[in-house]
Design a protein around this motif. Structure first.
Motif, PDB file in Angstrom:
ATOM      1  N   LEU A 136       0.922  -1.344  -0.012  1.00  0.00           N
ATOM      2  CA  LEU A 136       0.086   0.290   0.001  1.00  0.00           C
ATOM      3  C   LEU A 136       0.929   1.370  -0.004  1.00  0.00           C
ATOM      4  CD1 LEU A 136      -2.804  -0.822   2.485  1.00  0.00           C
ATOM      5  CD2 LEU A 136      -3.087  -0.885   0.085  1.00  0.00           C
ATOM      6  N   ALA A 137       1.960   1.312   0.605  1.00  0.00           N
ATOM      7  CA  ALA A 137       2.883   2.327   0.697  1.00  0.00           C
ATOM      8  C   ALA A 137       3.888   2.415  -0.280  1.00  0.00           C
ATOM      9  CB  ALA A 137       3.648   2.332   2.200  1.00  0.00           C
ATOM     10  N   LEU A 140      -6.663   2.675  -5.999  1.00  0.00           N
ATOM     11  CA  LEU A 140      -5.727   2.043  -6.758  1.00  0.00           C
ATOM     12  C   LEU A 140      -5.078   0.995  -6.024  1.00  0.00           C
ATOM     13  CD1 LEU A 140      -3.754   5.258  -8.464  1.00  0.00           C
ATOM     14  CD2 LEU A 140      -5.715   3.912  -9.400  1.00  0.00           C
ATOM     15  N   ARG A 141      -4.751   1.115  -4.772  1.00  0.00           N
ATOM     16  CA  ARG A 141      -3.628   0.034  -4.230  1.00  0.00           C
ATOM     17  C   ARG A 141      -4.399  -0.854  -3.385  1.00  0.00           C
ATOM     18  NH1 ARG A 141       1.435   3.802  -2.864  1.00  0.00           N
ATOM     19  NH2 ARG A 141       1.989   4.154  -4.889  1.00  0.00           N
ATOM     20  N   GLY A 196      -5.069  -4.005 -11.350  1.00  0.00           N
ATOM     21  CA  GLY A 196      -6.186  -3.432 -12.103  1.00  0.00           C
ATOM     22  C   GLY A 196      -7.552  -3.993 -11.460  1.00  0.00           C
ATOM     23  N   ARG A 197      -7.620  -4.415 -10.238  1.00  0.00           N
ATOM     24  CA  ARG A 197      -8.679  -5.149  -9.399  1.00  0.00           C
ATOM     25  C   ARG A 197      -9.787  -3.903  -8.804  1.00  0.00           C
ATOM     26  NH1 ARG A 197      -7.112  -8.285 -12.658  1.00  0.00           N
ATOM     27  NH2 ARG A 197      -7.233 -10.536 -12.307  1.00  0.00           N
ATOM     28  N   ASP A 198     -10.920  -4.147  -8.665  1.00  0.00           N
ATOM     29  CA  ASP A 198     -11.632  -3.046  -7.939  1.00  0.00           C
ATOM     30  C   ASP A 198     -12.390  -3.924  -6.762  1.00  0.00           C
ATOM     31  OD1 ASP A 198     -13.532  -4.609  -9.088  1.00  0.00           O
ATOM     32  OD2 ASP A 198     -14.103  -3.035 -10.755  1.00  0.00           O
ATOM     33  N   LEU A 199     -13.357  -3.116  -6.273  1.00  0.00           N
ATOM     34  CA  LEU A 199     -14.108  -3.770  -5.083  1.00  0.00           C
ATOM     35  C   LEU A 199     -14.920  -5.096  -5.396  1.00  0.00           C
ATOM     36  CD1 LEU A 199     -15.088  -0.611  -3.247  1.00  0.00           C
ATOM     37  CD2 LEU A 199     -13.248  -2.163  -2.505  1.00  0.00           C
TER      38      LEU A 199
END
Length: 323
Positions: free
Chosen positions: A17-18, A48-49, A177-180
């Motif tokens: 994430l960082a 994004l992350r 490129g994944r989402d919720l």
């Protein structure tokens, strides 16, 4: 040991994430996660992350659990969704959606789940003869997997070059490129199925010793085997739908977790934690192999898993010679 593995997986997730093209201090990441970050950090971390990290953690955990269940049910160290053919069946469903029906997004994920389910039923029916013997199940799975691999190659060869490239990337396995939506696809089944598998933990432990031993201990063998196998199939299907057919995580995670925890049981929770750690760690490596390109995580897991499988086979061969 399971708790340590969970903490390690979460720590690697925080690093992911960082870090990236725009690195962020850990303090900013933590503030963003609790809703106190600035708009720029919120976009980077939350949009994004975070979905990428969450899919990696959840899909890795689902594969670890699925692998632990299959290895216990088949009483075979190679018994995993990869070798039994389930992930190949999921890939077939997704490739049909992408290359034949020009689908995308949720339709591809749903097709992967359907493909995995149909493949599991087919393998079960082919392996059934006065019950299902683990050895026959694995052999049938390998055979069906080989046929589906050939069919998948045929689909890619006859497709347009643009669609073939998209399909090939999906086949490798990626969390980029994944989402919720992808988080929900793998997260909800894991939340529902994992408690069921843990509830049947005693039955799974007994079946590792053989059906007759389990039956003498009062275990309803056929019923619990069907429930456990169904749960493992659902988790394999969900992880493949969310991240593609990421290879070797389901195979390696239970073995590594067992070696670290030195447990004699199926070790479902340690396997889940190890799967999550393998996925997030591999994704961290994948993002840094090539400076200008985001390498799919499946490339790294295949390399690590191939090396581990070679070591496992050599160790089994040496043990057999000593025996």
């Amino acid at each position: 040991m399971g708790l340590i593995l969970i903490l390690l997986a979460m720590s690697v997730g925080m690093v992911n994430l960082a870090s990236g093209d725009i690195p962020l201090p850990f303090a900013d990441v933590l503030r963003t996660l609790i809703g106190q970050g600035d708009p720029g950090a919120e976009f980077i971390v939350l949009d994004l992350r975070l979905p990428r990290v969450a899919v990696g953690l959840l899909a890795g955990a689902a594969l670890g659990v699925s692998g632990a269940v299959f290895q216990s049910l088949t009483r075979n160290p190679l018994g995993s969704p990869d070798f039994v053919g389930l992930t190949v069946g999921a890939a077939t469903g997704a490739l049909l959606a992408i290359l034949v029906f020009n689908a995308s997004g949720l339709s591809v994920a749903a097709s992967a789940i359907v493909g995995c389910m149909i493949t599991s039923v087919l393998i079960y029916l082919l392996a059934f003869r006065d019950g299902v013997q683990p050895f026959r199940l694995i052999l049938m799975g390998i055979g069906v997997s080989a046929l589906l691999e050939a069919f998948n190659s045929f689909l890619i060869l006859r497709a347009r070059i643009e669609d073939a490239v998209e399909a090939q990337v999906w086949q490798i396995g990626s969390v980029g490129g994944r989402d919720l939506l992808h988080v929900a696809i793998v997260g909800v089944p894991l939340l529902v199925v994992l408690p069921l598998i843990l509830r049947l933990g005693r039955s799974l432990t007994m079946m590792r010793l053989g059906d007759e031993t389990a039956a003498l201990q009062g275990v309803p063998v056929e019923r619990d085997r069907a429930l456990l196998a169904l749960g493992a199939v659902v988790l394999a299907a969900a992880s493949t739908a969310a991240a593609g057919p990421v290879s070797f995580v389901a195979l390696a995670a239970p073995h590594l977790a067992a070696r670290l925890s030195r447990g004699s049981g199926p070790g479902v929770l340690p396997a889940a934690a190890m799967g999550a750690l393998l996925m997030t760690g591999s994704d961290w490596v994948a993002q840094r192999i090539l400076p200008d390109q985001d390498v799919p995580v499946g490339v790294v897991t295949a390399a690590v898993g191939g090396a581990y499988l070679t070591w496992l086979l050599v160790a089994e061969w040496r043990r057999g010679r000593r025996g």
